[in-house]
Design an enzyme around this catalytic site. Structure first.
Site, PDB file in Angstrom:
ATOM      1  N   LYS A 190      -5.051 -21.603  13.300  1.00  0.00           N
ATOM      2  CA  LYS A 190      -6.499 -21.409  13.259  1.00  0.00           C
ATOM      3  C   LYS A 190      -7.050 -21.867  11.903  1.00  0.00           C
ATOM      4  O   LYS A 190      -6.772 -21.269  10.878  1.00  0.00           O
ATOM      5  CB  LYS A 190      -6.889 -19.952  13.471  1.00  0.00           C
ATOM      6  CG  LYS A 190      -8.387 -19.879  13.761  1.00  0.00           C
ATOM      7  CD  LYS A 190      -9.050 -18.575  13.393  1.00  0.00           C
ATOM      8  CE  LYS A 190      -9.532 -18.467  11.977  1.00  0.00           C
ATOM      9  NZ  LYS A 190     -10.725 -19.249  11.640  1.00  0.00           N
ATOM     10  N   GLY A 242      -5.296 -16.866   2.597  1.00  0.00           N
ATOM     11  CA  GLY A 242      -6.706 -16.496   2.517  1.00  0.00           C
ATOM     12  C   GLY A 242      -6.907 -15.379   1.521  1.00  0.00           C
ATOM     13  O   GLY A 242      -6.131 -15.240   0.572  1.00  0.00           O
ATOM     14  N   SER A 243      -7.926 -14.571   1.771  1.00  0.00           N
ATOM     15  CA  SER A 243      -8.290 -13.562   0.777  1.00  0.00           C
ATOM     16  C   SER A 243      -7.363 -12.342   0.872  1.00  0.00           C
ATOM     17  O   SER A 243      -6.763 -12.064   1.914  1.00  0.00           O
ATOM     18  CB  SER A 243      -9.735 -13.132   1.009  1.00  0.00           C
ATOM     19  OG  SER A 243      -9.855 -12.599   2.300  1.00  0.00           O
ATOM     20  N   THR A 244      -7.281 -11.626  -0.226  1.00  0.00           N
ATOM     21  CA  THR A 244      -6.430 -10.435  -0.279  1.00  0.00           C
ATOM     22  C   THR A 244      -6.926  -9.376   0.702  1.00  0.00           C
ATOM     23  O   THR A 244      -6.118  -8.702   1.360  1.00  0.00           O
ATOM     24  CB  THR A 244      -6.381  -9.910  -1.728  1.00  0.00           C
ATOM     25  OG1 THR A 244      -5.761 -10.932  -2.523  1.00  0.00           O
ATOM     26  CG2 THR A 244      -5.582  -8.627  -1.850  1.00  0.00           C
ATOM     27  N   GLY A 247      -5.818 -10.358   4.120  1.00  0.00           N
ATOM     28  CA  GLY A 247      -4.356 -10.245   4.099  1.00  0.00           C
ATOM     29  C   GLY A 247      -3.902  -8.803   4.314  1.00  0.00           C
ATOM     30  O   GLY A 247      -2.961  -8.534   5.069  1.00  0.00           O
ATOM     31  N   GLU A 264      -0.237 -15.615   1.639  1.00  0.00           N
ATOM     32  CA  GLU A 264      -0.584 -16.331   0.402  1.00  0.00           C
ATOM     33  C   GLU A 264      -2.023 -15.962   0.107  1.00  0.00           C
ATOM     34  O   GLU A 264      -2.934 -16.397   0.814  1.00  0.00           O
ATOM     35  CB  GLU A 264      -0.485 -17.852   0.613  1.00  0.00           C
ATOM     36  CG  GLU A 264       0.890 -18.348   1.019  1.00  0.00           C
ATOM     37  CD  GLU A 264       1.859 -18.414  -0.138  1.00  0.00           C
ATOM     38  OE1 GLU A 264       1.460 -18.169  -1.295  1.00  0.00           O
ATOM     39  OE2 GLU A 264       3.043 -18.705   0.121  1.00  0.00           O
ATOM     40  N   CYS A 298      -6.969 -21.183  -5.127  1.00  0.00           N
ATOM     41  CA  CYS A 298      -6.406 -19.846  -5.315  1.00  0.00           C
ATOM     42  C   CYS A 298      -5.728 -19.732  -6.671  1.00  0.00           C
ATOM     43  O   CYS A 298      -5.709 -18.668  -7.271  1.00  0.00           O
ATOM     44  CB  CYS A 298      -5.399 -19.576  -4.217  1.00  0.00           C
ATOM     45  SG  CYS A 298      -4.263 -20.943  -4.005  1.00  0.00           S
ATOM     46  N   GLU A 395     -11.644 -12.195  -8.366  1.00  0.00           N
ATOM     47  CA  GLU A 395     -11.577 -13.616  -8.035  1.00  0.00           C
ATOM     48  C   GLU A 395     -12.972 -14.106  -7.637  1.00  0.00           C
ATOM     49  O   GLU A 395     -13.586 -13.562  -6.719  1.00  0.00           O
ATOM     50  CB  GLU A 395     -10.606 -13.824  -6.871  1.00  0.00           C
ATOM     51  CG  GLU A 395     -10.370 -15.286  -6.588  1.00  0.00           C
ATOM     52  CD  GLU A 395      -9.492 -15.519  -5.355  1.00  0.00           C
ATOM     53  OE1 GLU A 395      -9.654 -14.790  -4.360  1.00  0.00           O
ATOM     54  OE2 GLU A 395      -8.664 -16.434  -5.403  1.00  0.00           O
TER      55      GLU A 395
HETATM   56  P1  NAP Z   1     -10.578 -15.425   4.232  1.00  0.00           P
HETATM   57  O1  NAP Z   1     -11.929 -14.952   4.465  1.00  0.00           O
HETATM   58  O2  NAP Z   1      -9.483 -14.437   4.087  1.00  0.00           O
HETATM   59  O3  NAP Z   1     -10.251 -16.443   5.408  1.00  0.00           O
HETATM   60  C1  NAP Z   1      -9.007 -17.070   5.572  1.00  0.00           C
HETATM   61  C2  NAP Z   1      -8.778 -17.356   7.039  1.00  0.00           C
HETATM   62  O4  NAP Z   1      -8.652 -16.124   7.743  1.00  0.00           O
HETATM   63  C3  NAP Z   1      -9.930 -18.092   7.704  1.00  0.00           C
HETATM   64  O5  NAP Z   1      -9.419 -18.955   8.688  1.00  0.00           O
HETATM   65  C4  NAP Z   1     -10.706 -16.956   8.302  1.00  0.00           C
HETATM   66  O6  NAP Z   1     -11.554 -17.373   9.342  1.00  0.00           O
HETATM   67  C5  NAP Z   1      -9.592 -16.060   8.797  1.00  0.00           C
HETATM   68  N1  NAP Z   1      -9.955 -14.667   9.014  1.00  0.00           N
HETATM   69  C6  NAP Z   1     -11.067 -13.995   8.605  1.00  0.00           C
HETATM   70  N2  NAP Z   1     -11.010 -12.710   9.012  1.00  0.00           N
HETATM   71  C7  NAP Z   1      -9.853 -12.554   9.695  1.00  0.00           C
HETATM   72  C8  NAP Z   1      -9.217 -11.446  10.354  1.00  0.00           C
HETATM   73  N3  NAP Z   1      -9.758 -10.246  10.380  1.00  0.00           N
HETATM   74  N4  NAP Z   1      -8.016 -11.658  10.950  1.00  0.00           N
HETATM   75  C9  NAP Z   1      -7.427 -12.873  10.908  1.00  0.00           C
HETATM   76  N5  NAP Z   1      -7.980 -13.944  10.314  1.00  0.00           N
HETATM   77  C10 NAP Z   1      -9.175 -13.795   9.698  1.00  0.00           C
HETATM   78  O7  NAP Z   1     -10.459 -16.326   2.948  1.00  0.00           O
HETATM   79  P2  NAP Z   1     -11.464 -17.463   2.519  1.00  0.00           P
HETATM   80  O8  NAP Z   1     -12.577 -16.807   1.819  1.00  0.00           O
HETATM   81  O9  NAP Z   1     -11.748 -18.372   3.636  1.00  0.00           O
HETATM   82  O10 NAP Z   1     -10.547 -18.270   1.517  1.00  0.00           O
HETATM   83  C11 NAP Z   1     -10.516 -18.020   0.173  1.00  0.00           C
HETATM   84  C12 NAP Z   1      -9.362 -17.113  -0.206  1.00  0.00           C
HETATM   85  O11 NAP Z   1      -8.130 -17.719   0.116  1.00  0.00           O
HETATM   86  C13 NAP Z   1      -9.310 -16.842  -1.676  1.00  0.00           C
HETATM   87  O12 NAP Z   1      -9.095 -15.483  -1.905  1.00  0.00           O
HETATM   88  C14 NAP Z   1      -8.123 -17.649  -2.142  1.00  0.00           C
HETATM   89  O13 NAP Z   1      -7.516 -17.199  -3.297  1.00  0.00           O
HETATM   90  C15 NAP Z   1      -7.234 -17.608  -0.979  1.00  0.00           C
HETATM   91  N6  NAP Z   1      -6.302 -18.719  -0.991  1.00  0.00           N
HETATM   92  C16 NAP Z   1      -4.995 -18.474  -1.311  1.00  0.00           C
HETATM   93  C17 NAP Z   1      -4.070 -19.502  -1.347  1.00  0.00           C
HETATM   94  C18 NAP Z   1      -2.640 -19.229  -1.688  1.00  0.00           C
HETATM   95  O14 NAP Z   1      -1.802 -20.074  -1.421  1.00  0.00           O
HETATM   96  N7  NAP Z   1      -2.306 -18.097  -2.246  1.00  0.00           N
HETATM   97  C19 NAP Z   1      -4.467 -20.799  -1.040  1.00  0.00           C
HETATM   98  C20 NAP Z   1      -5.810 -21.036  -0.716  1.00  0.00           C
HETATM   99  C21 NAP Z   1      -6.707 -19.968  -0.693  1.00  0.00           C
HETATM  100  P3  NAP Z   1     -13.051 -17.860   8.986  1.00  0.00           P
HETATM  101  O15 NAP Z   1     -13.010 -18.661   7.755  1.00  0.00           O
HETATM  102  O16 NAP Z   1     -13.413 -18.684  10.137  1.00  0.00           O
HETATM  103  O17 NAP Z   1     -13.838 -16.612   8.830  1.00  0.00           O
END
Ligand code: NAP
Ligand code: MG
Length: 485
Positions: A190, A242-244, A247, A264, A298, A395
């Site tokens: 996804k 994605g976000s903590t 996660g 991650e 990230c 962050e």
């Molecule tokens: P996010 O809101 O956690 O979204 C990540 C993914 O999860 C998206 O595809 C999102 O869908 C989906 N998602 C949202 N709610 C969900 C749920 N309840 N259950 C399952 N999946 C769900 O993160 P983001 O704001 O898009 O991305 C930024 C974050 O990613 C930052 O915190 C960054 O540090 C982290 N990141 C970490 C790494 C690493 O390798 N450690 C790499 C890149 C980014 P939608 O976007 O469609 O809502």
């Protein structure tokens, strides 16, 4: 070219990448069982170009039933084909995907910049080549897994559900899909809601590569689609980037099931400049560390620690260099800082800027012109930031740097480790012994020395503490996709 203090003197002629060779359909369906399929709820959402706010396409929204269909297709492909064919055959498909990405590199780079707002220089020179490199690297492992894990019997997990964010859309898809396929798993992926296009283009490419139906399925949608995937009982592993916060929710969802999980998550990396560092090189690294991809990284070096004796000099050179950064059209090859990925993300960044000002911190922003339409944030730094400041703790995921100073090695290690995160860090010094001391004592999954934001498929990547667990890339990354007996 001579450097000046005034951004207006950096009038480079526009050098836009052409979009003639790009085709974006009006509407994209779900990629399930090798075919593009309409969503059962008949719902679509729009994806916009964050630099112009123009709608690029409509994207299908997968509901629970569609996710179930995708998981069933992946299970059928796993049982019927993918777990049966030889590892050498698997490798051939993965090599083919890598080569096709290279052949279509320009198309992928332009679409990545259109849909996500990142400068074409990055999508062209970093995202797309590194995505191809991940497929090449993992294709090489497919028939050598017994050497990766000697004296053990290696078997795949089955069906893996993978959820990725919007900051490196194609590259994150490659990070996830390549090791899963190489180890013999089938996939339901996804992508993030704001950046689905390159994943869907990858679906077309995977179909063109002749991969058996159902081995890779791509279900687009928002958070609810991701949740349906994590809750599905027939998924053997969830790989999430994605976000903590999300996660932690996923961890709760899979608790008590026998699903495997890798996370991650976020970061708040420390970049540390010692007085013996080559200052110009360090400043360039700091700029790359936080303004690369608008800070949507990230592992962005969002906290800068400077040794007190060189603090004034670093501050001066940093601001001077920031003034020369070119913000604007992501498709222009001169652009350093592109568009913020979405309106929501821009609002989040702006709320942090307001919090920083309210805390009484000194804020410096470049005075570069900003386009009227689209989502933009000028490169920003806060000086004299306290450890307790929200700017140093949370962050921001934007082009915002927080500067603190230090006197001794022990002090900076304490300060750098004083964070719930632990994804990455950077050290700038002339002394090898200092590098070894810090790489050992910094609690971060990756520590770069005299460089920053370098990625390679052979190196494991991942975090400590609230930055998640599990590694992606290298031998460690393979381990997360296999059972060992
Ligand atoms: P996010 O809101 O956690 O979204 C990540 C993914 O999860 C998206 O595809 C999102 O869908 C989906 N998602 C949202 N709610 C969900 C749920 N309840 N259950 C399952 N999946 C769900 O993160 P983001 O704001 O898009 O991305 C930024 C974050 O990613 C930052 O915190 C960054 O540090 C982290 N990141 C970490 C790494 C690493 O390798 N450690 C790499 C890149 C980014 P939608 O976007 O469609 O809502
Ligand atoms: Mg978009």
């Amino acid at each position: 070219m001579a450097k000046t203090d005034n951004n207006a003197d950096w009038n480079l002629a526009p050098a836009p990448e052409s979009t003639d060779h790009i085709h974006i359909d009006k509407r994209y369906e779900l990629f399930i069982d090798g075919k593009f399929t309409a969503p059962s709820g008949k719902k679509y959402f729009k994806t916009v170009n964050p630099a112009t706010e123009e709608v690029l396409a409509e994207i299908a929204e997968a509901n629970g039933r569609d996710v179930d269909k995708a998981v069933k297709a992946a299970r059928k492909a796993y049982n019927g084909v993918w777990s049966k064919i030889s590892a050498k055959e698997r490798a051939k498909y993965i090599f083919r995907i890598a080569r096709l990405i290279q052949e279509r590199a320009r198309e992928f780079a332009v679409i990545e910049s259109l849909d996500g707002g990142k400068p074409i220089r990055e999508s062209r020179d970093v995202d797309v080549p590194t995505a191809a490199a991940h497929f090449f690297y993992h294709a090489g492992w497919a028939d050598k897994l017994e050497y990766a894990f000697p004296v053990r019997k290696v078997s795949p997990l089955g069906v893996v559900g993978q959820i990725i964010p919007w900051n490196f859309p194609l590259l994150m898809a490659a990070w996830k899909i390549a090791p899963a396929l190489a180890t013999g798993n089938t996939v339901v992926l996804k992508p993030a809601e704001t950046t689905s296009l390159t994943a869907l283009k990858l679906a077309e490419l995977i179909r063109d590569a002749g991969l058996p139906d159902g081995v890779v399925n791509i279900v687009t949608g928002a958070g609810a689609t991701g949740r349906a995937l994590t809750e599905h009982p027939d998924v053997d592993k969830i790989a999430f980037t994605g976000s903590t916060d999300v996660g932690k929710m996923i961890q709760r969802t899979v608790a008590g099931t026998d699903k495997k999980l890798t996370l991650e998550l976020g970061g708040k990396a420390a970049n540390i400049i010692f007085e013996d560092a080559p200052i110009d090189q360090a400043v360039e690294g700091i700029i790359n560390g936080i303004f690369f991809n608008q800070g949507h990284v990230c592992c962005a070096g969002s906290r800068l620690f400077v040794q007190e004796s060189v603090a004034a000099e670093v501050d001066r050179r940093l601001k001077h260099r920031m003034e020369s950064l070119i913000l604007g059209d992501p498709l222009d090859k001169n652009t350093d800082v592109g568009a913020i990925n979405s309106k929501g993300q821009l609002e989040t960044i702006n709320s942090y800027l307001a919090k920083g000002k309210k805390e009484g911190l000194t804020m410096f922003q470049t005075d570069c012109p900003v386009p009227e339409k689209g989502f933009w944030c000028r490169p920003t730094l806060f000086s004299d930031v306290a450890q307790s400041s929200v700017i140093a703790r949370e962050e921001i995921f934007g082009p915002v740097l927080a500067i603190q100073t230090f006197r001794t090695v022990d002090e900076v290690i304490d300060k750098a480790n004083n964070t719930p995160y632990g994804l990455s860090a950077g050290v700038w010094t002339d002394k090898g012994s200092k590098i070894f001391n810090l790489t050992t004592r910094l609690k971060a999954g990756v520590v770069w020395a005299n460089t920053y934001n370098k990625f390679d498929p052979t190196s494991p990547f991942g975090g400590y503490k609230e930055s998640g667990f599990g590694r992606e890339g290298g031998l460690h990354g393979l381990r997360a996709y296999v059972n060992l007996h």
